[in-house]
Design a protein around this motif. Structure first.
Motif: not given
Length: 180
Positions: A14-15, A39-40, A43, A47
């Protein structure tokens, strides 16, 4: 089902995202239910874990805290002195408390309310039903002590509530202490 073999590694890397502070409007909105297999959403869960891991003292983080009005959060109370049951690092979607007992007050803080802490009465034992990000598999989590408090705190974020909305009164809000 329990968390079983699920690990945060199934989400990918993750970011680190910026954390918003009150009175940011997203913090007071009920988050949308999500498709855990999207998928969002996967993610976003990754994150949240990445952001939690780089934030000292952070034991949980919800999507509204990074500006996303969605019912996704992560928790990790590993090593916390007030922890009883510990499930390690996990992320959940669309979590609901289905049982709560053993109510007691305790001090809470929040990354989105960086200057304050407060006394909040929460259940010392909870049963939570949710879905795992990625697989969408349903999970029933039974926990207690500090992990139960952390789950309730993050579920509140997804419902548009801050710990300040749950303090026992204005006399139970304190300036955060800074330890050098």
């Amino acid at each position: 089902m329990t968390l079983g073999d699920w690990t945060p590694d199934t989400l990918g890397t993750g970011r680190v995202l910026p954390v918003v502070s009150a009175p940011e409007p997203v913090l007071s909105r009920v988050g949308a239910e999500v498709d855990p297999a999207d998928p969002d959403v996967v993610r976003l869960a990754a994150d949240l874990i990445a952001t939690m891991r780089v934030s000292p003292g952070c034991v949980g983080l919800a999507a509204p805290q990074v500006g996303v009005s969605a019912q996704v959060f992560c928790v990790d109370v590993t090593g916390h002195p007030k922890a009883g049951t510990v499930h390690g690092v996990f992320a959940l979607c669309n979590a609901k408390i289905v049982e709560a007992s053993r109510w007691r007050p305790g001090r809470e803080g929040c990354m989105s309310v960086p200057d304050l802490t407060g006394d909040v009465k929460r259940a010392g034992r909870v049963v939570v039903e949710a879905a795992l990000p990625g697989t969408g598999e349903p999970v029933r989590l039974v926990t207690d002590a500090f992990e139960a408090r952390a789950l309730q705190h993050e579920i509140d974020h997804c419902a548009g509530l801050l710990f300040l909305d749950r303090v026992v009164g204005p006399h139970a809000i304190y300036q955060r202490k800074v330890y050098l």
